[in-house]
Design an enzyme around this catalytic site. Sequence first.
Site, PDB file in Angstrom:
ATOM      1  CE  LYS A   1      11.247  -9.477  10.834  1.00 18.11           C
ATOM      2  NZ  LYS A   1      11.042  -8.253  11.415  1.00 18.11           N
TER       3      LYS A   1
ATOM      4  CE  LYS B   1       7.326  -3.960  14.010  1.00 11.18           C
ATOM      5  NZ  LYS B   1       8.795  -4.712  14.045  1.00 11.18           N
TER       6      LYS B   1
ATOM      7  CE  LYS C   1      13.947  -0.183   6.211  1.00  6.20           C
ATOM      8  NZ  LYS C   1      14.558  -1.597   6.301  1.00  6.20           N
TER       9      LYS C   1
ATOM     10  CB  SER D   1      14.965   1.364   9.076  1.00  3.78           C
ATOM     11  OG  SER D   1      15.916   0.378   9.371  1.00  3.78           O
TER      12      SER D   1
ATOM     13  CG  HIS E   1      -0.193   0.306   2.414  1.00  9.82           C
ATOM     14  ND1 HIS E   1       0.539  -0.614   3.177  1.00  9.82           N
ATOM     15  CD2 HIS E   1      -0.290   1.133   3.379  1.00  9.82           C
ATOM     16  CE1 HIS E   1       0.870  -0.091   4.356  1.00  9.82           C
ATOM     17  NE2 HIS E   1       0.469   0.813   4.416  1.00  9.82           N
TER      18      HIS E   1
HETATM   19  N1  GLU Z   1      13.489  -5.928  12.114  1.00 12.43           N
HETATM   20  C1  GLU Z   1      13.179  -4.945  12.710  1.00 12.43           C
HETATM   21  C2  GLU Z   1      11.823  -5.096  12.983  1.00 12.43           C
HETATM   22  O1  GLU Z   1      11.412  -6.184  13.346  1.00 12.43           O
HETATM   23  C3  GLU Z   1      13.500  -3.695  11.995  1.00 12.43           C
HETATM   24  C4  GLU Z   1      12.984  -3.558  10.461  1.00 12.43           C
HETATM   25  C5  GLU Z   1      13.552  -2.365   9.752  1.00 12.43           C
HETATM   26  O2  GLU Z   1      14.193  -1.728  10.326  1.00 12.43           O
HETATM   27  O3  GLU Z   1      13.214  -2.381   8.615  1.00 12.43           O
HETATM   28  O4  GLU Z   1      11.015  -4.096  13.380  1.00 12.43           O
END
Ligand code: GLU
Length: 476
Positions: A111, A99, A75, A367, A70
């Site tokens: 992921k 998140k 990320k 990030s 979307h």
């Molecule tokens: N692995 C981290 C998380 O679960 C960071 C992900 C990121 O920075 O893209 O939020």
Amino acid sequence: MSTANSKYTFYETVGYYFDKAAKYTPFDEGILEQIKACNHVLRMRFPVRLGKDLDRIEVVEAYRVQHSQHKTPCKGGIRYSEDVNQDEVMALASLMTYKCAIVNVPFGGAKGGIKVNTKKYTELELERITRRYTAELVKKNFIGPGIDVPAPDYGSGEREMGWIADTYMAMRAGEIDGLGCVTGKPVSQGGVRGRKEATGLGVFYGIKELCKHEEIMKKAKLAPGVEGKTVVVQGLGNVGFHSAKFFRQGGAKVIAIAEFEGAIMNPNGLNEDEVFEHRKRTGSILNFPGATNLEKSGDALELECDILVPAALENVITQDNAPKIKARIIAEAANGPVTVEADEILTQKGILVVPDIYLNAGGVTVSYFEWLKNLSHVRYGRMEKRFTENMNAHIVSQMETLTGQKIDAAEKDHILRGADEVDLVYSGLEETMITSLKDILHTMAEHPDIENMRTAAFVLGIKKVGMSYRELGIFP
Ligand code: GLU
């Protein structure tokens, strides 16, 4: 496949929370179905030549899941663990979508996972696995600054992100924004200062802000303020270590730390740096000078404390130990540490669970700052630092002239200083954690029958994702 102590798999768990929250949103079933679905699942099996003489071929199982586009890029981190499986990566990718939405980071969720036990491989072998994984992502168009941007997760860190960036840049030579293909890189390779500690710092900022709310604290039977609170941290990886550090520096007392091999406890407080060094030296967290050993790591979760910080993996608080938990606040630094059954028990017990999709968003927030830095090709603070310092010096000198008094030297240094990159990153992170908590509390106030913060956070996340589908004109 369900996990040991839950009738839901991890992905089903996320779906369960989603469904519970969905009824508080204004969207019809079709939109909700699209928001909930994992858009792309890439499952790989690739051969890597390993061993000291590179004379052995191993087939590695790995994944990249893009839950939502979307907003693009997608990320989310890459997990290196023997327990990686498709269900887990899909769950973690979904959590990333909500998140990012909650903390207003304009990305979709994704992921990755590589099914390896990192302890069994040399650095060179891990490098070969990582570079091959990256090459697979490039081949499938599953990575790129505008497509999908990985980051560290459990079992990976700056080193791996450096390899990924290097492999990507080699395969996509001349791509001007190429460095933005991955975040969590070493600062020398385009990383941003403050990324490493960001998740732990975000956990601290979030809880500190929550502790300012007298009403909430009263309900949790705690005094306001983070100072003097007793904290138990489970997991001394990057997130656990930095959470412990910032709680200690913020005036709380870390009374226990747990790792695989057991836990240690000291009611007077533990110093995470010293514990880390001790573990490195002796190979175990146990027998730390001045502390009591808890042979069973899980016992630490049941200790009397104000704040319990699970900072390792999912499903550590289950229906088996939830009834025995004595903490007043559970700060979900890890993703999915509480099972559905445990969540219900904790809600009934009046324990305040601060959910992962808000509380551990500090990592992805910073990030985002790193990605912006890569796209803008300039370090934060470079343009304004000197200007601010010159202007401040001018103001201070005018004040001294007008008052005829001299400002104390240390105070003057403090006033004059212009912001460095790390100052701006911390400030942006703190602002994000404060604003997002406000939004979650506002959602709770809007729907008084929402029973806990997790559901409220999901409602907020789903609403934001749904709205952007509308903005895109996908849903008329
Ligand atoms: N692995 C981290 C998380 O679960 C960071 C992900 C990121 O920075 O893209 O939020």
